[in-house]
Write a protein that holds these residues in place. Structure first.
Motif, PDB file in Angstrom:
ATOM      1  N   TYR A 309       0.843  -1.209   0.000  1.00  0.00           N
ATOM      2  CA  TYR A 309       0.000   0.000   0.000  1.00  0.00           C
ATOM      3  C   TYR A 309       0.874   1.253   0.000  1.00  0.00           C
ATOM      4  CZ  TYR A 309      -3.339   3.526   1.525  1.00  0.00           C
ATOM      5  OH  TYR A 309      -4.105   4.666   1.604  1.00  0.00           O
ATOM      6  N   GLN A 310       1.955   1.222   0.784  1.00  0.00           N
ATOM      7  CA  GLN A 310       2.858   2.369   0.818  1.00  0.00           C
ATOM      8  C   GLN A 310       3.547   2.597  -0.525  1.00  0.00           C
ATOM      9  OE1 GLN A 310       5.469   1.360   4.052  1.00  0.00           O
ATOM     10  NE2 GLN A 310       3.982   1.882   5.652  1.00  0.00           N
ATOM     11  N   TRP A 311       3.859   1.517  -1.227  1.00  0.00           N
ATOM     12  CA  TRP A 311       4.567   1.634  -2.499  1.00  0.00           C
ATOM     13  C   TRP A 311       3.628   1.893  -3.679  1.00  0.00           C
ATOM     14  CZ3 TRP A 311       8.410  -3.109  -2.079  1.00  0.00           C
ATOM     15  CH2 TRP A 311       9.462  -2.762  -1.224  1.00  0.00           C
ATOM     16  N   PHE A 312       2.519   1.126  -3.734  1.00  0.00           N
ATOM     17  CA  PHE A 312       1.671   1.153  -4.932  1.00  0.00           C
ATOM     18  C   PHE A 312       0.234   1.604  -4.663  1.00  0.00           C
ATOM     19  CE2 PHE A 312       4.659  -2.511  -5.269  1.00  0.00           C
ATOM     20  CZ  PHE A 312       5.506  -1.972  -6.228  1.00  0.00           C
ATOM     21  N   ASN A 313      -0.103   1.884  -3.389  1.00  0.00           N
ATOM     22  CA  ASN A 313      -1.456   2.299  -3.011  1.00  0.00           C
ATOM     23  C   ASN A 313      -2.483   1.186  -3.238  1.00  0.00           C
ATOM     24  OD1 ASN A 313      -2.952   4.361  -1.785  1.00  0.00           O
ATOM     25  ND2 ASN A 313      -3.802   5.030  -3.732  1.00  0.00           N
ATOM     26  N   TRP A 314      -2.040  -0.075  -3.142  1.00  0.00           N
ATOM     27  CA  TRP A 314      -2.959  -1.200  -3.239  1.00  0.00           C
ATOM     28  C   TRP A 314      -3.550  -1.493  -1.858  1.00  0.00           C
ATOM     29  CZ3 TRP A 314       0.868  -4.879  -6.214  1.00  0.00           C
ATOM     30  CH2 TRP A 314       1.044  -4.383  -7.512  1.00  0.00           C
ATOM     31  N   PRO A 315      -4.825  -1.884  -1.756  1.00  0.00           N
ATOM     32  CA  PRO A 315      -5.441  -2.170  -0.451  1.00  0.00           C
ATOM     33  C   PRO A 315      -4.721  -3.303   0.277  1.00  0.00           C
ATOM     34  CG  PRO A 315      -7.104  -2.007  -2.170  1.00  0.00           C
ATOM     35  CD  PRO A 315      -5.779  -2.029  -2.861  1.00  0.00           C
ATOM     36  N   ALA A 316      -4.278  -3.048   1.489  1.00  0.00           N
ATOM     37  CA  ALA A 316      -3.504  -4.044   2.238  1.00  0.00           C
ATOM     38  C   ALA A 316      -4.247  -5.359   2.453  1.00  0.00           C
ATOM     39  CB  ALA A 316      -3.064  -3.452   3.582  1.00  0.00           C
ATOM     40  N   PRO A 317      -5.546  -5.366   2.825  1.00  0.00           N
ATOM     41  CA  PRO A 317      -6.228  -6.649   3.030  1.00  0.00           C
ATOM     42  C   PRO A 317      -6.313  -7.492   1.759  1.00  0.00           C
ATOM     43  CG  PRO A 317      -7.441  -4.875   4.097  1.00  0.00           C
ATOM     44  CD  PRO A 317      -6.412  -4.229   3.242  1.00  0.00           C
ATOM     45  N   VAL A 318      -6.475  -6.840   0.604  1.00  0.00           N
ATOM     46  CA  VAL A 318      -6.565  -7.591  -0.648  1.00  0.00           C
ATOM     47  C   VAL A 318      -5.223  -8.232  -0.985  1.00  0.00           C
ATOM     48  CG1 VAL A 318      -6.997  -7.424  -3.128  1.00  0.00           C
ATOM     49  CG2 VAL A 318      -8.444  -6.168  -1.532  1.00  0.00           C
ATOM     50  N   VAL A 319      -4.146  -7.475  -0.810  1.00  0.00           N
ATOM     51  CA  VAL A 319      -2.809  -8.017  -1.073  1.00  0.00           C
ATOM     52  C   VAL A 319      -2.524  -9.189  -0.135  1.00  0.00           C
ATOM     53  CG1 VAL A 319      -0.337  -7.506  -1.042  1.00  0.00           C
ATOM     54  CG2 VAL A 319      -1.954  -5.817  -1.951  1.00  0.00           C
ATOM     55  N   MET A 320      -2.868  -9.022   1.131  1.00  0.00           N
ATOM     56  CA  MET A 320      -2.679 -10.103   2.092  1.00  0.00           C
ATOM     57  C   MET A 320      -3.483 -11.338   1.678  1.00  0.00           C
ATOM     58  SD  MET A 320      -3.676 -10.107   6.146  1.00  0.00           S
ATOM     59  CE  MET A 320      -5.357  -9.636   5.751  1.00  0.00           C
ATOM     60  N   LEU A 321      -4.713 -11.127   1.220  1.00  0.00           N
ATOM     61  CA  LEU A 321      -5.562 -12.228   0.782  1.00  0.00           C
ATOM     62  C   LEU A 321      -4.936 -12.968  -0.402  1.00  0.00           C
ATOM     63  CD1 LEU A 321      -8.213 -13.799   0.813  1.00  0.00           C
ATOM     64  CD2 LEU A 321      -9.237 -11.950  -0.528  1.00  0.00           C
ATOM     65  N   VAL A 322      -4.411 -12.236  -1.370  1.00  0.00           N
ATOM     66  CA  VAL A 322      -3.793 -12.856  -2.544  1.00  0.00           C
ATOM     67  C   VAL A 322      -2.607 -13.727  -2.132  1.00  0.00           C
ATOM     68  CG1 VAL A 322      -2.479 -12.394  -4.648  1.00  0.00           C
ATOM     69  CG2 VAL A 322      -4.553 -11.073  -4.154  1.00  0.00           C
ATOM     70  N   PHE A 323      -1.761 -13.203  -1.251  1.00  0.00           N
ATOM     71  CA  PHE A 323      -0.563 -13.952  -0.861  1.00  0.00           C
ATOM     72  C   PHE A 323      -0.898 -15.189  -0.032  1.00  0.00           C
ATOM     73  CE2 PHE A 323       1.835 -10.075  -1.968  1.00  0.00           C
ATOM     74  CZ  PHE A 323       2.859 -10.659  -2.695  1.00  0.00           C
ATOM     75  N   VAL A 324      -1.892 -15.109   0.829  1.00  0.00           N
ATOM     76  CA  VAL A 324      -2.211 -16.281   1.645  1.00  0.00           C
ATOM     77  C   VAL A 324      -2.885 -17.351   0.792  1.00  0.00           C
ATOM     78  CG1 VAL A 324      -4.512 -15.570   2.469  1.00  0.00           C
ATOM     79  CG2 VAL A 324      -3.097 -17.035   3.880  1.00  0.00           C
ATOM     80  N   VAL A 325      -3.664 -16.941  -0.221  1.00  0.00           N
ATOM     81  CA  VAL A 325      -4.243 -17.925  -1.143  1.00  0.00           C
ATOM     82  C   VAL A 325      -3.136 -18.635  -1.923  1.00  0.00           C
ATOM     83  CG1 VAL A 325      -5.626 -18.188  -3.241  1.00  0.00           C
ATOM     84  CG2 VAL A 325      -6.478 -16.799  -1.354  1.00  0.00           C
ATOM     85  N   ILE A 326      -2.160 -17.874  -2.406  1.00  0.00           N
ATOM     86  CA  ILE A 326      -1.020 -18.480  -3.106  1.00  0.00           C
ATOM     87  C   ILE A 326      -0.288 -19.460  -2.183  1.00  0.00           C
ATOM     88  CG2 ILE A 326       1.243 -17.993  -4.112  1.00  0.00           C
ATOM     89  CD1 ILE A 326       0.075 -15.352  -5.142  1.00  0.00           C
ATOM     90  N   ALA A 327      -0.095 -19.058  -0.936  1.00  0.00           N
ATOM     91  CA  ALA A 327       0.590 -19.922   0.028  1.00  0.00           C
ATOM     92  C   ALA A 327      -0.168 -21.221   0.257  1.00  0.00           C
ATOM     93  CB  ALA A 327       0.781 -19.179   1.353  1.00  0.00           C
ATOM     94  N   GLN A 328      -1.495 -21.153   0.299  1.00  0.00           N
ATOM     95  CA  GLN A 328      -2.285 -22.365   0.521  1.00  0.00           C
ATOM     96  C   GLN A 328      -2.313 -23.246  -0.723  1.00  0.00           C
ATOM     97  OE1 GLN A 328      -3.261 -23.994   2.840  1.00  0.00           O
ATOM     98  NE2 GLN A 328      -5.351 -24.786   2.733  1.00  0.00           N
ATOM     99  N   VAL A 329      -2.460 -22.642  -1.889  1.00  0.00           N
ATOM    100  CA  VAL A 329      -2.547 -23.418  -3.123  1.00  0.00           C
ATOM    101  C   VAL A 329      -1.246 -24.176  -3.394  1.00  0.00           C
ATOM    102  CG1 VAL A 329      -2.733 -23.226  -5.640  1.00  0.00           C
ATOM    103  CG2 VAL A 329      -4.328 -21.979  -4.170  1.00  0.00           C
ATOM    104  N   PHE A 330      -0.114 -23.562  -3.098  1.00  0.00           N
ATOM    105  CA  PHE A 330       1.178 -24.176  -3.411  1.00  0.00           C
ATOM    106  C   PHE A 330       1.849 -24.821  -2.186  1.00  0.00           C
ATOM    107  CE2 PHE A 330       0.588 -21.086  -6.834  1.00  0.00           C
ATOM    108  CZ  PHE A 330       0.828 -21.888  -7.934  1.00  0.00           C
ATOM    109  N   HIS A 331       1.085 -25.061  -1.124  1.00  0.00           N
ATOM    110  CA  HIS A 331       1.595 -25.765   0.055  1.00  0.00           C
ATOM    111  C   HIS A 331       2.840 -25.096   0.630  1.00  0.00           C
ATOM    112  CE1 HIS A 331      -1.176 -29.114  -0.111  1.00  0.00           C
ATOM    113  NE2 HIS A 331      -0.880 -29.332  -1.381  1.00  0.00           N
TER     114      HIS A 331
END
Length: 461
Positions: A309-331
């Motif tokens: 969010y500080q770098w690109f102004n992207w919503p922090a909860p959405v970015v967190m959601l994307v990364f945790v989904v990636i973490a779960q999908v790829f074990h």
């Protein structure tokens, strides 16, 4: 109020005893004084034992009377726990109303109304507000719920849910915009006012991501002051949020009466013969270190969102959601940490939800803005908008392999007040497992609505 049955000693009929035939031997023995006290201690107000609850009230009242009520972490936790659990417990005592999300409504709005009408002591208001804003309580909760729920999901169910949820969301948004605007216009509102000042703010994603940028854009296009426009947008968003809470409660009640319509927190329907992935042994066994590791993982992912969010102004909860989904999908995360994440999710959804809602009501919910919006035309327009959104999700769900109740609840979060609205709506529905999908509806759906609305407003002004 939860109670525990006192432990008693009953004579065994299968063991020989000289007194086995005596009537006195088959009668339950009288509980001791210690056991009676334990029974009282096991009575719960929310998650608090009754004696602890009463003691906290007395202690906090004494601190308030002495003018020494602090806003530190222990005192803040005690204040919001007592306040949140009291509101929820009162709501549970009201027949019928409790089926339409009364616990969420009481915890989310009663404290704000008490402040507005001067019924809450000023030191309590100040302490809770300072604690809530300084601790960033809301985003800690959202991080724990998102990370815990995603890491607890079956991977295939997770992927199917994220792919399919956009269909009922998109359809619901279009139908809600048409129906809400038509109803508002039929009741005497101007077309532009009904669409841009009532319907759009309801689906814009809350306050910080919705009403604020929306009103700023309107003000810039019209060349006027933002304040009055923001007040109108905020009032409409709050009416939509209240409507969504009530409908979520009704959907939960419908699920209990018609079990075939709900997955009890699972969004997508599992085809016959499709067995979910088996949990690894470590996911069912965890210790305190696994719980701590899961908490650290949640905080790290949230801070990664803050950094983006500080770098690109992207919503922090959405970015967190994307990364945790990636973490779960790829074990990426180990089974033992996933087990800790499951327990973390259960703890926060059970013990933290109502205290959080009480804190947000005191610190962030302006009851005065809600009161100004209580005009029957605004109410009918808002209810018709949210109802159209929810019903579309309900009826479209079966076409895309989703449970109608869960799809309708996710659509309802599209009309919530950001993260706070998602918490209240999912609490009313008793389906906090849907938080990841609610974040998509609120954040991504809200951002798309704001962009489209500003483009249309500039064209039609």
């Amino acid at each position: 109020m939860e109670t525990a049955t006192p432990r008693t000693k009953v004579a065994s009929a299968s063991t020989y005893s000289p007194t086995a035939s005596s009537p006195a031997a088959s009668v339950t023995s009288t509980p001791s004084a210690r056991e009676r006290w334990w029974a009282i201690f096991d009575v719960r107000i929310g998650s608090l034992p009754l004696p602890v609850y009463v003691a906290l009230i007395a202690i906090l009242a004494a601190m308030t009377h002495n003018g020494k009520l602090a806003a530190d972490l222990p005192t803040g936790i005690a204040l919001v726990a007592v306040g949140g659990f009291t509101c929820a417990e009162l709501a549970k005592r009201i027949p019928w109303v409790r089926h339409i999300g009364a616990t969420s409504i009481f915890a989310a709005f009663i404290p704000s109304a008490m402040i507005y009408y001067g019924l809450m002591p000023a030191p309590v208001t100040k302490a809770v507000t300072t604690f809530t804003k300084s601790s960033n309580f809301l985003y800690l909760f959202i991080a724990a719920i998102i990370v815990g729920s995603v890491l607890s999901m079956d991977r295939r169910t997770l992927v199917k849910g994220f792919v399919r949820i956009f269909i009922p969301l998109a359809g619901g948004s279009i139908v809600a915009a048409c129906v809400g605007t038509a109803v508002g216009t039929a009741l005497g509102l101007e077309f532009k006012h009904a669409l841009f000042y009532i319907v759009v703010p309801i689906m814009a994603g809350g306050v910080g991501e919705g009403a604020l940028p929306l009103s700023a854009g309107y003000a810039q296009i019209l060349g006027v002051d933002q304040g009055p426009i923001f007040a109108q947008a905020l009032s409409a968003a709050m009416l939509g949020n209240i409507s969504a809470i009530c409908l979520a409660g009704l959907l939960s009640y419908l699920g209990t009466r018609k079990p075939a319509l709900t997955g009890n927190g699972q969004l997508t329907v599992t085809p016959a013969g499709d067995v979910p992935e088996a949990d690894a042994d470590g996911e069912s066994r965890f210790d305190a270190s696994s719980l701590a590791a899961a908490g650290g993982t949640a905080i790290a992912l949230y801070l990664l969102g803050v950094l983006t969010y500080q770098w690109f102004n992207w919503p922090a909860p959405v970015v967190m959601l994307v990364f945790v989904v990636i973490a779960q999908v790829f074990h990426v995360v180990s089974p033992s940490v996933r087990g800790g994440a499951r327990f973390m999710y259960r703890f926060f959804s059970t013990a933290v939800t109502y205290p959080l809602m009480f804190a947000i009501s005191v610190a962030m919910t302006p009851w005065g803005q809600i009161v100004t919006a209580f005009h029957w035309i605004n109410i009918v327009t808002a209810v018709s908008t949210v109802l159209s959104l929810v019903l579309t999700g309900f009826f479209v769900a079966k076409w895309v392999g989703m449970y109608p109740v869960e799809a309708a609840i996710v659509n309802a979060t599209h009309s919530g007040l950001g993260g706070t609205g998602d918490v209240a709506i999912l609490t009313a529905a008793n389906r906090m497992e849907l938080m990841p999908f609610a974040q998509i509806a609120t954040r991504i759906g809200g951002a798309l609505i704001v962009m489209l609305a500003l483009a249309a407003f500039a064209f039609f002004r």
